[in-house]
Design a protein around this motif. Structure first.
Motif, mmCIF file in Angstrom:
data_model
loop_
_atom_site.group_PDB
_atom_site.id
_atom_site.type_symbol
_atom_site.label_atom_id
_atom_site.label_comp_id
_atom_site.label_asym_id
_atom_site.label_seq_id
_atom_site.Cartn_x
_atom_site.Cartn_y
_atom_site.Cartn_z
ATOM 1 N N SER A 199 123.268 26.824 111.980
ATOM 2 C CA SER A 199 124.434 25.942 112.117
ATOM 3 C C SER A 199 125.510 26.598 112.962
ATOM 4 C CB SER A 199 124.996 25.588 110.735
ATOM 5 O OG SER A 199 125.488 26.751 110.111
ATOM 6 N N ALA A 223 128.345 22.520 111.140
ATOM 7 C CA ALA A 223 128.844 22.689 109.761
ATOM 8 C C ALA A 223 130.077 21.814 109.541
ATOM 9 C CB ALA A 223 129.182 24.160 109.523
ATOM 10 N N ASN A 224 130.226 21.312 108.325
ATOM 11 C CA ASN A 224 131.387 20.455 108.022
ATOM 12 C C ASN A 224 132.699 21.233 108.072
ATOM 13 O OD1 ASN A 224 129.939 18.103 107.582
ATOM 14 N ND2 ASN A 224 129.417 18.761 105.496
ATOM 15 N N SER A 225 132.634 22.486 107.673
ATOM 16 C CA SER A 225 133.853 23.308 107.638
ATOM 17 C C SER A 225 133.434 24.780 107.596
ATOM 18 C CB SER A 225 134.666 22.988 106.376
ATOM 19 O OG SER A 225 133.918 23.373 105.234
ATOM 20 N N GLU A 242 134.357 26.795 105.339
ATOM 21 C CA GLU A 242 134.032 26.995 103.921
ATOM 22 C C GLU A 242 132.560 26.634 103.647
ATOM 23 O OE1 GLU A 242 136.278 28.191 101.855
ATOM 24 O OE2 GLU A 242 135.231 27.924 99.954
ATOM 25 N N ASP A 243 132.132 25.507 104.188
ATOM 26 C CA ASP A 243 130.740 25.072 103.992
ATOM 27 C C ASP A 243 129.765 26.089 104.584
ATOM 28 O OD1 ASP A 243 131.365 22.827 102.675
ATOM 29 O OD2 ASP A 243 130.452 21.414 104.097
ATOM 30 N N MET A 244 130.094 26.565 105.798
ATOM 31 C CA MET A 244 129.204 27.554 106.422
ATOM 32 C C MET A 244 129.133 28.816 105.563
ATOM 33 S SD MET A 244 129.250 29.332 110.188
ATOM 34 C CE MET A 244 128.651 27.966 111.145
ATOM 35 N N GLN A 298 129.283 29.128 102.528
ATOM 36 C CA GLN A 298 128.527 28.937 101.282
ATOM 37 C C GLN A 298 127.101 28.446 101.520
ATOM 38 O OE1 GLN A 298 130.778 26.501 98.564
ATOM 39 N NE2 GLN A 298 132.618 27.700 98.838
ATOM 40 N N ASP A 299 126.731 28.287 102.774
ATOM 41 C CA ASP A 299 125.416 27.720 103.101
ATOM 42 C C ASP A 299 124.286 28.659 102.636
ATOM 43 O OD1 ASP A 299 123.098 26.747 104.299
ATOM 44 O OD2 ASP A 299 124.139 26.120 106.130
ATOM 45 N N THR A 313 134.656 34.540 101.603
ATOM 46 C CA THR A 313 133.724 33.636 100.913
ATOM 47 C C THR A 313 132.288 33.915 101.342
ATOM 48 O OG1 THR A 313 135.463 31.973 100.952
ATOM 49 C CG2 THR A 313 133.278 31.182 100.390
ATOM 50 N N ASN A 346 129.231 35.156 99.005
ATOM 51 C CA ASN A 346 127.995 34.368 98.925
ATOM 52 C C ASN A 346 126.796 35.134 99.482
ATOM 53 O OD1 ASN A 346 128.279 31.269 98.034
ATOM 54 N ND2 ASN A 346 130.226 32.041 98.797
#
Ligand SMILES: NC(=O)c1ccc[n+]([C@@H]2O[C@H](COP(=O)([O-])OP(=O)(O)OC[C@H]3O[C@@H](n4cnc5c(N)ncnc54)[C@H](OP(=O)(O)O)[C@@H]3O)[C@@H](O)[C@H]2O)c1
Length: 431
Positions: free
Chosen positions: A42, A62-64, A66-68, A70-71, A94, A98
């Motif tokens: 991504s 990626a949507n954000s 933050e999303d990346m 936590q992917d 983050t 993760n």
């Protein structure tokens, strides 16, 4: 290790696009050296619709951040956005929490938060790889951490900012002044619209802090660093230095003496035209190290730009894909010492002093009396140029003395009625 190494790319600017190009163009050698393929899962940047000149259609957007971060699919996140706080810092935190490795070119983030982030990475059994954050394409982090690992490093010197080096080189070659050359550097894309970070030495300082931490096994401490940029250097200084057999370079230096005293500084200095570092011109960077067994080593190369920066990022990605989970500052964070950093004032050195004074009798006697008062003796003394405004330039090279004494002498000179401007005081570094 047959699974691909899966990455997310945050930031698709100069560096991000370089990474994609290199990964696409050199996929075969990179996979061979990594022992498996590197797969971009991504990407994310500010504006999705922007044409970036590379094909990113195969990658998820990626949507954000933050999303990346936590992917669950990603082994590593490549941070190429920039900034030292706020969103980008929490993105990195983050991602580490993760269980993702971080690869970054972001020296500002690491200079300010490197220790805390390194602890966080260790706690999560991942690493932060930052070859691209210091001196662009020059593999100085690997060199210090691996190639020179058996040495006690005594000193690290460097030309760590290509913009400053380009400006100083152009000023010397064309005789033009700082502001004029800066304008041109901005037009050519060698300097940012806001050049503060570069010309005031902050970018070089970020890099030096990381080099010092790695070289000496100490916590990175940006606040302990005295930083002087190049705005006050005039074309006259460059010409006078040249006449004396020196080049003016923005030098980052960090030293550890045998008694454990640590010293670091970013400042324009005179270096002999015969030294290797004097020959590093234009946008090039160089880093010189001195180790107790290896003696001196020096590496030179492009300090920024799409290709050189991508080259360092890919080296880190390959390392991680191979399973090499390197210690961020060479030793576990718990073993990093807290250095009592000192500034250049503790050094013993020769200095160059340029005084703009009234062109009248008695001036030279007044200036020499000030130096004598501070116990600084003179190696050479030249009166240069009689200007239309009735001023003259007095150029002094001191004998070796404590830098703080020379600073004191120059303060006294500055107070003389016949002195028309703040004198320029530069160290002469025997590199
Ligand atoms: N350029 C160099 O030669 C070089 C050399 C060494 C180190 N570095 C470091 O590498 C990092 C990146 O530098 P760069 O020159 O590539 O910067 P850049 O060209 O300005 O690119 C920054 C990228 O980050 C994206 N971005 C900005 N805010 C974002 C957000 N909130 N979320 C997601 N993406 C965001 C931008 O999106 P848009 O494209 O949509 O605007 C852009 O793609 C910096 O830390 C820099 O100090 C750069």
């Amino acid at each position: 290790m047959s699974d691909s190494f899966k990455i997310g790319l945050a930031g698709l600017g100069t560096v991000g696009v370089g990474v994609i190009k290199m990964l696409q163009q050199n996929a075969d050698v990179i996979a061979a050296r990594a022992g498996r393929s590197i797969e971009i899962i991504s990407v994310i940047a500010g504006i999705k619709a922007k044409d970036r000149g590379v094909d990113i259609s195969a990658y998820d957007w990626a949507n954000s951040l933050e999303d990346m971060a936590q992917d669950q699919r990603l082994d590593a996140v490549i941070e190429m956005v920039g900034g030292s706080d706020g969103e980008i810092k929490s993105f990195v935190e983050t991602a580490l929490d993760n269980g993702k490795h971080i690869v970054t070119a972001n020296k500002a983030l690491l200079a300010h938060h490197g220790y805390d982030l390194a602890q966080r990475a260790e706690n999560n059994n991942v690493t932060i790889a930052y070859e691209a954050a210091v001196a662009g394409g020059i593999p100085i982090i690997k060199s210090l951490r691996e190639g020179l690992a058996g040495n006690k490093i005594n000193s690290v010197y460097g030309i760590l900012n290509g913009t400053c080096n380009y400006i100083l080189t152009e000023m010397r070659e064309t005789g033009r002044d700082f502001a004029d050359v800066l304008d041109e550097a901005q037009e050519k894309g060698y300097a940012e619209a806001d050049p503060t970070f570069d010309v005031d030495g902050i970018d070089a300082a970020h890099k030096l802090v990381l080099l010092g931490a790695l070289a000496f096994g100490v916590k990175p401490d940006f606040d302990a660093l005295n930083i002087e940029g190049i705005r006050h250097i005039t074309s006259k200084d460059i010409r006078y230095a040249d006449d004396l057999g020196y080049r003016i370079k923005l030098i980052g230096m960090a030293r550890l003496s045998q008694d454990g005293n640590a010293m670091q500084s970013i400042a324009p200095c005179l270096v002999s035209t015969k030294s290797a570092i004097a020959g590093v011109e234009g946008v090039f960077n160089a880093v010189q190290t001195n180790g107790d067994f290896v003696d001196q080593t020096m590496m030179e190369g492009r300090g920024a730009g799409e290709g050189p920066t991508a080259s360092s990022i890919l080296a880190d990605i390959i390392d991680l894909a191979r399973g090499n989970n390197r210690l961020i500052f060479g030793v576990p964070t718990a073993q990093l010492n807290t250095a009592q950093w000192q500034g250049a004032e503790v050094l013993s050195c020769q200095c160059y002093i340029h005084v703009k004074a009234e062109d009248k009798s008695g001036v030279i006697a007044d200036i020499t009396a000030c130096l004598k008062e501070a116990d600084v003796s003179i190696d050479s003394f030249i009166q240069r140029g009689h200007e239309d405004d009735g001023s003259a330039s007095v150029v002094i090279v001191t004998h070796e003395a404590r830098f703080s004494d020379i600073q004191k002498a120059v303060k006294i000179v500055e107070g003389l009625a016949c002195v028309l401007d703040k004198p320029t005081l530069l160290r002469i570094e025997d590199i």
